[in-house]
Write an enzyme that holds these catalytic residues in place. Structure first.
Site, PDB file in Angstrom:
ATOM      1  N   ARG A  18      -8.826  14.199   8.989  1.00 16.10           N
ATOM      2  CA  ARG A  18      -9.583  13.345   8.077  1.00 16.10           C
ATOM      3  C   ARG A  18     -10.931  12.904   8.624  1.00 16.10           C
ATOM      4  NH1 ARG A  18      -4.483   9.821   5.764  1.00 16.10           N
ATOM      5  NH2 ARG A  18      -3.863  11.458   4.341  1.00 16.10           N
ATOM      6  N   ARG A  21      -5.632  20.059  -1.213  1.00 16.51           N
ATOM      7  CA  ARG A  21      -6.183  21.053  -0.282  1.00 16.51           C
ATOM      8  C   ARG A  21      -5.062  21.868   0.358  1.00 16.51           C
ATOM      9  NH1 ARG A  21      -8.895  17.415   3.597  1.00 16.51           N
ATOM     10  NH2 ARG A  21      -8.068  15.779   2.257  1.00 16.51           N
ATOM     11  N   ARG A  73      -5.101   9.170  12.163  1.00 13.04           N
ATOM     12  CA  ARG A  73      -3.744   9.409  11.659  1.00 13.04           C
ATOM     13  C   ARG A  73      -3.696  10.683  10.832  1.00 13.04           C
ATOM     14  NH1 ARG A  73      -1.282   8.735   6.979  1.00 13.04           N
ATOM     15  NH2 ARG A  73      -2.842   7.418   5.996  1.00 13.04           N
ATOM     16  N   ASN A  75       0.807  -1.198   0.000  1.00 17.12           N
ATOM     17  CA  ASN A  75       0.000   0.000   0.000  1.00 17.12           C
ATOM     18  C   ASN A  75       0.849   1.260   0.000  1.00 17.12           C
ATOM     19  OD1 ASN A  75      -2.892   0.105  -0.088  1.00 17.12           O
ATOM     20  ND2 ASN A  75      -2.643   1.573   1.576  1.00 17.12           N
ATOM     21  N   HIS A 130     -10.644   8.254   4.346  1.00 15.52           N
ATOM     22  CA  HIS A 130      -9.986   9.392   3.693  1.00 15.52           C
ATOM     23  C   HIS A 130     -11.083  10.199   3.023  1.00 15.52           C
ATOM     24  CE1 HIS A 130      -7.581  11.798   1.006  1.00 15.52           C
ATOM     25  NE2 HIS A 130      -6.479  11.382   1.597  1.00 15.52           N
ATOM     26  N   HIS A 188      -9.416   3.958   4.586  1.00 15.68           N
ATOM     27  CA  HIS A 188      -8.087   4.362   4.148  1.00 15.68           C
ATOM     28  C   HIS A 188      -6.945   3.814   4.996  1.00 15.68           C
ATOM     29  CE1 HIS A 188      -5.112   6.743   2.171  1.00 15.68           C
ATOM     30  NE2 HIS A 188      -4.845   7.467   3.228  1.00 15.68           N
ATOM     31  N   HIS A 189      -7.137   3.792   6.291  1.00 15.92           N
ATOM     32  CA  HIS A 189      -6.007   3.392   7.149  1.00 15.92           C
ATOM     33  C   HIS A 189      -6.553   2.766   8.415  1.00 15.92           C
ATOM     34  CE1 HIS A 189      -1.756   3.866   8.474  1.00 15.92           C
ATOM     35  NE2 HIS A 189      -2.311   3.836   9.672  1.00 15.92           N
ATOM     36  N   THR A 196      -4.840  13.250  -3.313  1.00 13.86           N
ATOM     37  CA  THR A 196      -3.986  13.582  -2.174  1.00 13.86           C
ATOM     38  C   THR A 196      -4.434  14.851  -1.443  1.00 13.86           C
ATOM     39  OG1 THR A 196      -1.761  14.190  -1.439  1.00 13.86           O
ATOM     40  CG2 THR A 196      -2.323  14.757  -3.694  1.00 13.86           C
ATOM     41  N   GLU A 197      -4.229  14.798  -0.134  1.00 14.91           N
ATOM     42  CA  GLU A 197      -4.531  15.913   0.744  1.00 14.91           C
ATOM     43  C   GLU A 197      -3.760  17.167   0.335  1.00 14.91           C
ATOM     44  OE1 GLU A 197      -3.539  15.092   4.986  1.00 14.91           O
ATOM     45  OE2 GLU A 197      -5.619  14.480   4.825  1.00 14.91           O
TER      46      GLU A 197
HETATM   47  P1  ADP Z   1       3.431  -0.584   5.413  1.00 13.44           P
HETATM   48  O1  ADP Z   1       2.951   0.744   4.947  1.00 13.44           O
HETATM   49  O2  ADP Z   1       3.195  -0.827   6.842  1.00 13.44           O
HETATM   50  O3  ADP Z   1       4.806  -0.882   4.952  1.00 13.44           O
HETATM   51  P2  ADP Z   1       2.284  -1.903   3.097  1.00 13.44           P
HETATM   52  O4  ADP Z   1       0.864  -2.155   2.827  1.00 13.44           O
HETATM   53  O5  ADP Z   1       2.972  -0.878   2.279  1.00 13.44           O
HETATM   54  O6  ADP Z   1       2.457  -1.627   4.669  1.00 13.44           O
HETATM   55  O7  ADP Z   1       3.109  -3.237   2.901  1.00 13.44           O
HETATM   56  C1  ADP Z   1       2.718  -4.456   3.475  1.00 13.44           C
HETATM   57  C2  ADP Z   1       3.097  -5.575   2.528  1.00 13.44           C
HETATM   58  O8  ADP Z   1       2.899  -6.827   3.172  1.00 13.44           O
HETATM   59  C3  ADP Z   1       2.273  -5.593   1.255  1.00 13.44           C
HETATM   60  O9  ADP Z   1       3.130  -5.599   0.141  1.00 13.44           O
HETATM   61  C4  ADP Z   1       1.481  -6.896   1.368  1.00 13.44           C
HETATM   62  O10 ADP Z   1       1.194  -7.480   0.132  1.00 13.44           O
HETATM   63  C5  ADP Z   1       2.388  -7.738   2.220  1.00 13.44           C
HETATM   64  N1  ADP Z   1       1.727  -8.845   2.923  1.00 13.44           N
HETATM   65  C6  ADP Z   1       0.526  -8.835   3.522  1.00 13.44           C
HETATM   66  N2  ADP Z   1       0.237 -10.034   4.044  1.00 13.44           N
HETATM   67  C7  ADP Z   1       1.294 -10.841   3.779  1.00 13.44           C
HETATM   68  C8  ADP Z   1       1.599 -12.223   4.036  1.00 13.44           C
HETATM   69  N3  ADP Z   1       0.756 -13.025   4.688  1.00 13.44           N
HETATM   70  N4  ADP Z   1       2.786 -12.702   3.603  1.00 13.44           N
HETATM   71  C9  ADP Z   1       3.660 -11.924   2.919  1.00 13.44           C
HETATM   72  N5  ADP Z   1       3.416 -10.636   2.627  1.00 13.44           N
HETATM   73  C10 ADP Z   1       2.253 -10.086   3.057  1.00 13.44           C
END
Ligand code: ADP
Length: 448
Positions: free
Chosen positions: A278, A257, A420, A42, A241, A380-381, A253-254
């Site tokens: 938010r 604004r 957040r 994400n 969001h 969103h979060h 994106t915020e």
């Molecule tokens: P953060 O912002 O906390 O880094 P992200 O959403 O950017 O979180 O990244 C989390 C990652 O973990 C994503 O790429 C997601 O696909 C991966 N993920 C979620 N569940 C699993 C899992 N069971 N095994 C391996 N990877 C995972």
């Protein structure tokens, strides 16, 4: 035999990759497991910036800010539900996170304003480009350059626990299950905004809401941790969001604004201080006709932010050569819209928002053409998650450290409290990612 490493990282988003690079640079053998086919999770979608106070880019731009102010804004934004230790850790070390990303070749040099902040402290690429994509690209390249063992389409299923210590991970790739062993595991699997069942169970009011998140945000890391005895915190705190394009799930994106856009409703009237947090802006939108608002801005705002070009290309923006044409196109009364903007312009020039008390009004909105984007809130979060201490160690339900288990990023809870602030997720994931990577590297070897 199972593969062995010094540190296993579950999830290759911003938190996981920050941990992996940090541990590698401390001389550790790292294995990263990522369930999707791509890196960045994400984090790829993070649009705003990375909040940090007393940073080098701020100093260059002559912005006077303090870590204390960042701390106070974060606590206030989170309604003081935040864990103060975690927030101090975040705000004390976020400026180092800016240096970390820039030292790896990233571009966090532009500094902008975000909602809920008393200063410009949102670090982003030159010209206001998307922060997440830049940070992911930087960390992915750094991992590649270092030859870090990153396994994609490798879904972690279970933590391996031996004598109360976490010593490895079972994961599935293709149809086969594998084991990897290490004296330290970092859970960095992100949040659960894309897991409708989990979201609705925790907050029934969010039934039917769209999400801004990628499909991998299903909360696996929380389940993995809980099965190994981890406690969770603030699980019901789920953020919407306020500026998401209805039907598309595309988030605006915020910074739009922040750089000067206002919000108007279908009657062409403003209804909220656009720089409110938010939760407040989302609630205000839901109270308008058809539960939507329009982001409204002029050519001057457009020119100030690269991200806007992406929205225009994506067909999300309506353009009018003047306010009347725009009003007609979006089905709003032209006279009222003109009156709303005229009043805002007058207030902006006087330096005081007489209607809603918006503190920062960077642009008068007087340069045609004008633009509008219809927006509504979406999930969103997820602020809640695994309970950690300021060393990114995961705690059990009695508050004891679970040996060998670390967590960072959206999979954790407590940093953001009840709400957040925009720009604090990037700060959180890089800062706690680095801390988790460093502390996981100090785990005594030879326990497995
Ligand atoms: P953060 O912002 O906390 O880094 P992200 O959403 O950017 O979180 O990244 C989390 C990652 O973990 C994503 O790429 C997601 O696909 C991966 N993920 C979620 N569940 C699993 C899992 N069971 N095994 C391996 N990877 C995972």
């Amino acid at each position: 035999a199972a593969d062995k490493a010094d540190v296993i990282v579950v999830g290759a988003g911003g938190a996981g990759l920050s941990a992996a690079v940090t541990a590698h640079d401390l001389g550790k053998k790292v294995i990263v497991l990522e369930k999707m086919a791509y890196l960045g999770g994400n984090t790829n979608r993070a649009a705003g910036g990375l909040n940090a106070a007393e940073s080098q880019p701020q100093a260059k731009a002559g912005i006077k800010d303090s870590k204390e102010s960042h701390y106070n804004d974060t606590m206030k934004g989170g309604k003081y539900l935040n864990n103060p230790d975690l927030v101090h850790t975040l705000t004390d070390h976020a400026a180092e996170s800016v240096d970390f990303i820039n030292s790896l070749g990233g571009d966090l040099t532009d500094v902008g304003m975000m909602a809920g902040a008393s200063q410009k402290r949102s670090h982003r690429p030159t010209g206001g480009g998307f922060v997440g994509a830049n940070v992911v690209k930087t960390l992915a390249q750094a991992s590649k350059d270092r030859g870090i063992d990153v396994r994609t389409m490798a879904k972690a299923d279970e933590l391996i626990v031996k004598d109360g210590k976490v010593v490895g991970v079972k994961y599935t790739k293709g149809k086969k299950q594998y084991e990897v062993m290490a004296p330290a595991v970092v859970l960095a699997a992100g949040g659960f905004s894309a897991n409708q069942d989990m979201v609705v169970k925790l907050n029934p009011k969010l039934k039917g809401f769209a999400t801004t998140n990628h499909t991998g945000a299903t909360g696996d890391g929380i389940t993995l941790g809980e099965k190994a005895g981890a406690a969770t915190v603030d699980m019901k705190q789920i953020q919407t969001h306020p500026t998401v394009v209805p039907g598309k799930g595309e988030m605006i994106t915020e910074a739009v604004r922040g750089n000067g856009a206002i919000l108007v409703n279908k009657d062409g009237k403003r209804f909220i201080n656009e720089l409110q947090t938010r939760d407040v802006v989302s609630a205000a939108e839901l109270a308008q006709k058809d539960k939507v608002g329009f982001l409204l801005f002029d050519n001057d705002v457009r020119k100030s932010l690269k991200a806007i070009e992406t929205y225009i290309k994506g067909g999300m923006v309506t353009e009018g050569k003047d306010l009347h044409e725009l009003a007609q196109k979006i089905g709003v009364d032209g006279k009222q819209l003109q009156a709303t903007v005229d009043k805002y312009t007058k207030d902006q020039k006087a330096g005081k928002d007489s209607e809603f008390g918006r503190a920062d009004m960077p642009r008068p909105l007087t340069q045609a053409p004008y633009y509008a984007v219809m927006v509504t809130p979406a999930v969103h979060h997820t602020m809640g998650g695994l309970r950690i201490n300021s060393q990114a160690q995961v705690l059990d339900t009695k508050g004891h450290v679970i040996p060998g288990l670390f967590a960072a990023g959206e999979v954790t809870g407590g940093v953001h409290g009840a709400n957040r602030l925009g720009g604090n997720a990037m700060a959180d994931i890089v800062t706690f990612g680095r801390i988790a990577g460093r502390n996981a590297s100090q785990q005594p070897t030879g326990v497995i």
